[in-house]
Design an enzyme around this catalytic site. Structure first.
Site, PDB file in Angstrom:
ATOM      1  N   HIS A   1       0.797  -1.229   0.000  1.00  0.00           N
ATOM      2  CA  HIS A   1       0.000   0.000   0.000  1.00  0.00           C
ATOM      3  C   HIS A   1       0.831   1.282   0.000  1.00  0.00           C
ATOM      4  CE1 HIS A   1       0.962  -0.117   4.252  1.00  0.00           C
ATOM      5  NE2 HIS A   1       0.559   1.137   4.323  1.00  0.00           N
TER       6      HIS A   1
ATOM      7  N   HIS B   1       1.362   6.719  -0.964  1.00  0.00           N
ATOM      8  CA  HIS B   1       0.510   5.886  -0.103  1.00  0.00           C
ATOM      9  C   HIS B   1      -0.825   5.683  -0.814  1.00  0.00           C
ATOM     10  CE1 HIS B   1      -1.905   4.628   3.346  1.00  0.00           C
ATOM     11  NE2 HIS B   1      -0.766   4.439   3.996  1.00  0.00           N
TER      12      HIS B   1
END
Length: 178
Positions: free
Chosen positions: A83, A98
């Site tokens: 992620h 992110h």
């Protein structure tokens, strides 16, 4: 020890890798890592990013599921859950990308990291593939947030908040770099 030293080593994805895109990263600029709608980082639904705690930057509401390198540099963190990824640019910017809000809770389901720590990447190199539908089905926002963790000052947008941006196009530059 920098911010990226605290993140774990990533895993290599299995399967087909998307092709690199043509992107030219000018020194001091951060390119859009995904195609979508540009947003001010203060509009991000993640309070840590929105308050600038991880440095100045911008966000993109993605329209596809591939993250590309927004700078030329070295992968300094490839999180095993897929992620997030960190890149240190040739001019010293520590860029954090992110994907989503609270997506660490997915434990890598719906994410594939395509590069390893210490790899040198060109702008436009595919870094992460993510499944937007899986992220939303898990109850998370799929916004992609980009910040420069070792910078002070502000992000100066290269594109207005709410405007369409394509992966590889300039997203922001910095005022008052570290």
């Amino acid at each position: 020890m920098g911010f990226f030293d605290r993140l774990s080593r990533g895993k290599r994805a299995v399967g087909e890798t998307p092709h690199a895109i043509v992107a030219t990263a000018e020194p001091g600029y951060v390119l859009a890592p995904v195609t979508g709608v540009a947003k001010s980082l203060s509009e991000a639904p993640d309070p840590v990013f929105a308050q600038g705690m991880l440095g100045p930057g911008m966000a993109v509401e993605p329209s596809d599921g591939v993250v590309y390198a927004p700078v030329v540099g070295t992968i300094t963190a490839a999180v095993a859950t897929g992620h997030a990824i960190g890149i240190t640019s040739g001019d010293g910017m520590e860029v954090l990308i992110h994907v989503g809000v609270d997506t660490v809770e997915m434990r890598g389901d719906g994410f594939a990291v395509l590069v390893e720590k210490d790899a040198h990447v060109a702008a436009g190199t595919p870094l992460i593939v993510f499944d937007r539908e899986k992220i939303r089905a898990a109850g998370h926002d799929d916004i992609v947030m980009v910040s420069v963790t070792n910078a002070s000052g502000e992000a100066l947008p290269a594109v207005a908040s709410g405007a369409e941006v394509r992966a590889g196009e300039p997203l922001f530059t910095l005022d008052g770099r570290a």
